[in-house]
Design an enzyme around this catalytic site. Structure first.
Site, PDB file in Angstrom:
ATOM      1  N   GLU A  17       1.367  -0.417  -4.799  1.00  0.00           N
ATOM      2  CA  GLU A  17       0.208   0.426  -5.085  1.00  0.00           C
ATOM      3  C   GLU A  17       0.607   1.874  -4.831  1.00  0.00           C
ATOM      4  OE1 GLU A  17      -3.323   2.811  -4.064  1.00  0.00           O
ATOM      5  OE2 GLU A  17      -1.769   2.175  -2.657  1.00  0.00           O
TER       6      GLU A  17
ATOM      7  N   HIS B 211       0.823  -1.210   0.000  1.00  0.00           N
ATOM      8  CA  HIS B 211       0.000   0.000   0.000  1.00  0.00           C
ATOM      9  C   HIS B 211       0.858   1.262   0.000  1.00  0.00           C
ATOM     10  CE1 HIS B 211      -2.927   2.808   2.241  1.00  0.00           C
ATOM     11  NE2 HIS B 211      -3.363   2.678   1.002  1.00  0.00           N
ATOM     12  N   ARG B 212       0.649   2.092  -1.019  1.00  0.00           N
ATOM     13  CA  ARG B 212       1.418   3.330  -1.194  1.00  0.00           C
ATOM     14  C   ARG B 212       2.915   3.057  -1.174  1.00  0.00           C
ATOM     15  NH1 ARG B 212      -2.277   7.276   2.769  1.00  0.00           N
ATOM     16  NH2 ARG B 212      -4.270   6.594   1.893  1.00  0.00           N
TER      17      ARG B 212
ATOM     18  N   ASP C  36      -0.237   6.295  -5.771  1.00  0.00           N
ATOM     19  CA  ASP C  36      -1.249   7.281  -6.155  1.00  0.00           C
ATOM     20  C   ASP C  36      -0.563   8.393  -6.946  1.00  0.00           C
ATOM     21  OD1 ASP C  36      -3.499   6.267  -4.232  1.00  0.00           O
ATOM     22  OD2 ASP C  36      -1.742   6.543  -2.950  1.00  0.00           O
TER      23      ASP C  36
ATOM     24  N   GLU D  22      -2.940   4.254  -9.100  1.00  0.00           N
ATOM     25  CA  GLU D  22      -4.275   4.818  -8.878  1.00  0.00           C
ATOM     26  C   GLU D  22      -4.277   6.295  -9.253  1.00  0.00           C
ATOM     27  OE1 GLU D  22      -7.768   5.485  -5.520  1.00  0.00           O
ATOM     28  OE2 GLU D  22      -6.052   4.204  -5.050  1.00  0.00           O
TER      29      GLU D  22
ATOM     30  N   HIS E 237      -0.930  11.025  -2.551  1.00  0.00           N
ATOM     31  CA  HIS E 237      -2.274  10.553  -2.258  1.00  0.00           C
ATOM     32  C   HIS E 237      -3.224  11.712  -1.978  1.00  0.00           C
ATOM     33  CE1 HIS E 237      -5.578   9.118   0.353  1.00  0.00           C
ATOM     34  NE2 HIS E 237      -5.526   8.029  -0.395  1.00  0.00           N
TER      35      HIS E 237
ATOM     36  N   ASP F  94      -0.298  -2.581   4.220  1.00  0.00           N
ATOM     37  CA  ASP F  94       0.913  -1.881   4.655  1.00  0.00           C
ATOM     38  C   ASP F  94       1.951  -2.868   5.175  1.00  0.00           C
ATOM     39  OD1 ASP F  94       0.022   0.783   4.185  1.00  0.00           O
ATOM     40  OD2 ASP F  94      -1.224   0.666   5.975  1.00  0.00           O
TER      41      ASP F  94
ATOM     42  N   LYS G 248      -5.819   9.756  -9.140  1.00  0.00           N
ATOM     43  CA  LYS G 248      -6.710  10.517  -8.274  1.00  0.00           C
ATOM     44  C   LYS G 248      -7.437  11.610  -9.058  1.00  0.00           C
ATOM     45  CE  LYS G 248      -5.862   8.577  -4.276  1.00  0.00           C
ATOM     46  NZ  LYS G 248      -6.917   7.896  -3.524  1.00  0.00           N
TER      47      LYS G 248
END
Length: 615
Positions: A397, A370-371, A399, A471, A412, A587, A473
């Site tokens: 992943e 995550h991120r 953003d 992703e 993000h 995470d 945004k």
């Protein structure tokens, strides 16, 4: 003060003794009725609600509901009308239950036995009579008594019904300050506590409203506060007993898993059967709460003076031969056994459909950091991407957003304050200005000087090392961002090593139009309804709390994969493994990998397992 407390404690003991004597006579019938009726009515209302929402979605020209179109769909006149219809059914079911329990209590008061079919007959007849006598107000009477009578069912209902959960969250967030809905809720429950004292008078007698209110005032005169205190004590006692039963059942599940199951399936077994414990306790707690509340209110009623009251017609003996046969002892036993057998078959079938033995899905479950790896390094930075590679994650992943001069960077939030300390929107700054910011020191001093990277830099590093979940945004200031992101992907020959996701479905359409070979995923906080018309999405990235086994099966039947986000708790990870998801965003990718392989916490302690069962 001490004498008053002793006196109140004595009154509570008196009420408890009276309640037990009242329930004891027909306890078995009440238990069987509640077991059968609660399961039936909950299934009826939930299935009608699902059908109503799906019908509304179809009529509005869409097959799915997400957080983005939630308000538009739920506030549409057709949806509101259907919701009102569901509430009518629900409140009638509640009224039916009240009359059935009242009939059992009345029979006990007269020292008579009552069978389950007779309770159902009394429930139906009484509810129909109540509605006929008050065609325009019965709904509001039930709505006013609902917070009190369903006090012990509310939490589990909100937790299990995600659509209701989202609706209440939206309503809560609509207020300018959090304390306003809290105060309003407290006032609503307090009003319902007081109003509910009128319920047995309205149900058991056919009197004018002014006479009902007069009798209630006379009955509670000079002891309103004492009775409210006793009432609250009743509710606290019911709550404590319910939670003790919950703890006992959860402990039994853990003991069974530890003694019978293999180490690799202990956690999975506890989680799956723990869900059944929660569902069971939801029904038991709700039934216990309503029966206890009605019993208390009935005790208030029988202590009042009935002089001048006109008895309800529900107390009359059955008139027709068919009804007398239905109420006969042999028929009652046969019908009761048939109802219990039918629900037992249903429960066994439902339990067999769950997968308590799962340690991993039948296919490979990929892991996304995550991120990049937000727990081990500053999110959406090169250090995070490097951690994702080192942890052997399948995807990182990330953003992406657009600067004022058109550069695509990893970020993000729309505002830079949380990660860099600068209170400014990303679309107001150029990349040169953003590159001067420190995106690492707020996470840990050892990351001081960490920059916000461009998408090109991340792709250049990731190529051949790790896949990217990019992703895109939407912030209202980046209408052309998809075109720029796709160009970067194509220019770096990265189409086969990435997926493009977004909460904005139009972004996915744009990406597919530019390059159909790019795999796309629709990111959703919630999903309700069909998924058939979402052709621009190759997979669905859904918040894990809204993912069920049936949702995954439906998506797979359409040839779509399911990605779950964002999981950091081992029990939730195991739950998603049981559901058969295709990708888990986390995470803590190392922990997810161990859960998937069944190599972590192979012999967890009893307390840890109990936490899984009760969470």
């Amino acid at each position: 003060m001490r004498k008053k407390a002793v006196k109140n404690a004595g009154m509570i003991r008196i009420y408890l003794n009276m309640a037990w004597k009242l329930l004891q006579k027909n306890l078995l019938s009440i238990v069987i009725f509640e077991t059968v009726y609660r399961l039936f009515s909950s299934q009826l209302v939930s299935r009608l609600a699902n059908a109503a929402i799906n019908f509304s979605l179809k009529q509005l020209g869409t097959s799915y509901m997400t957080s983005e179109n939630f308000n538009k769909i739920m506030l549409h006149p057709l949806t509101l009308l259907l919701i009102f219809g569901i509430l009518l059914v629900f409140f009638f079911c509640m009224l039916f239950e009240i009359y059935a329990v009242m009939a059992a209590l009345e029979a006990s008061w007269k020292r008579k036995r009552i069978s389950v079919p007779v309770m159902m007959l009394a429930g139906g007849r009484g509810a129909a009579q109540f509605v006929r006598a008050r065609p325009w107000t019965w709904f509001f009477y039930m709505a006013a008594s609902f917070p009190y009578l369903w006090l012990h069912s509310s939490y589990s209902a909100i937790r299990s019904m995600k659509l209701l959960q989202v609706s209440l969250t939206k309503i809560f967030n609509a207020f300018p300050a959090y304390w306003i809905p809290v105060v309003l809720t407290i006032l609503l429950v307090a009003f319902s506590f007081v109003f509910s004292y009128t319920i047995p008078f309205r149900c058991m007698m056919t009197e004018k409203e002014k006479n009902t209110h007069l009798r209630v005032r006379q009955t509670l005169e000079k002891r309103v506060l004492r009775e409210l205190g006793i009432n609250v004590s009743f509710q606290v006692m019911i709550f404590l007993i319910t939670w003790v039963l919950y703890l006992i059942f959860g402990t039994a599940v853990v003991a069974y898993a530890k003694l019978v199951k293999t180490p690799s399936t202990v956690v999975s077994t506890v989680i799956v059967y723990g869900d059944w414990v929660k569902s069971t306790m939801s029904l038991i707690g709700g039934a216990f709460g309503l029966v206890g509340s009605i019993t208390y209110l009935y005790l208030i009623f029988i202590r009042s003076s009935r002089k001048g009251y006109q008895k309800s017609r529900t107390t009359k003996k059955p008139s027709s031969k068919l009804v007398r046969t239905f109420c006969g002892p042999v028929t009652a036993v046969v019908l009761t056994i048939a109802m219990l057998a039918g629900e037992t078959v249903y429960l066994v079938y439902a339990m067999r459909a769950t997968r308590a033995e799962a340690t991993a899905s039948s296919q490979y479950i990929s892991v996304s950091a995550h991120r990049g790896g937000a727990r081990k390094a500053p999110e959406n930075t090169m250090s995070a991407i490097k951690y994702a590679v080192d942890s052997m994650s399948d995807y990182a992943e990330i953003d992406v957003q657009e600067t004022s001069d058109g550069e695509i960077v990893l970020m993000h939030d729309t505002n830079l304050k949380r990660t860099t300390g600068l209170n400014a929107s990303i679309w107001t700054l150029t990349y040169d200005e953003i590159s001067q910011l420190d995106a690492g020191v707020r996470f840990n001093k050892k990351f001081r000087g960490e920059q916000i990277p461009k998408l090109e830099e991340v792709i250049a590093y990731a190529k051949g090392k790790i896949n990217l979940n990019i992703e895109v945004k939407y912030n209202g200031h980046n209408q052309n961002i998809v075109k720029k992101v796709v160009k970067i992907i194509e220019d770096n020959d990265f189409v086969d090593q990435c997926v493009l996701t977004s909460m904005n479905y139009n972004f996915l359409r744009q990406a597919k139009k530019i390059n159909p070979d790019i795999k796309t995923g629709y990111t959703m906080k919630m999903s309700y309804g069909g998924l058939e018309d979402m052709d621009a999405a190759d997979f669905f990235s859904v918040k894990y709390t809204y993912i069920t086994e049936s949702f995954v099966e439906h998506a797979h039947s359409l040839g779509k994969e399911v990605c779950a986000w964002t999981l950091n708790y081992q029990g939730d990870m195991q739950r998603m493994v049981n559901c058969g998801v295709d990708n888990i965003i986390t995470d803590d990718p190392e922990l997810v990998r161990k859960v998937i392989l069944g190599t972590t916490d192979r012999n967890p302690g009893f307390v840890s397992l109990l936490g899984y069962a009760l969470k």
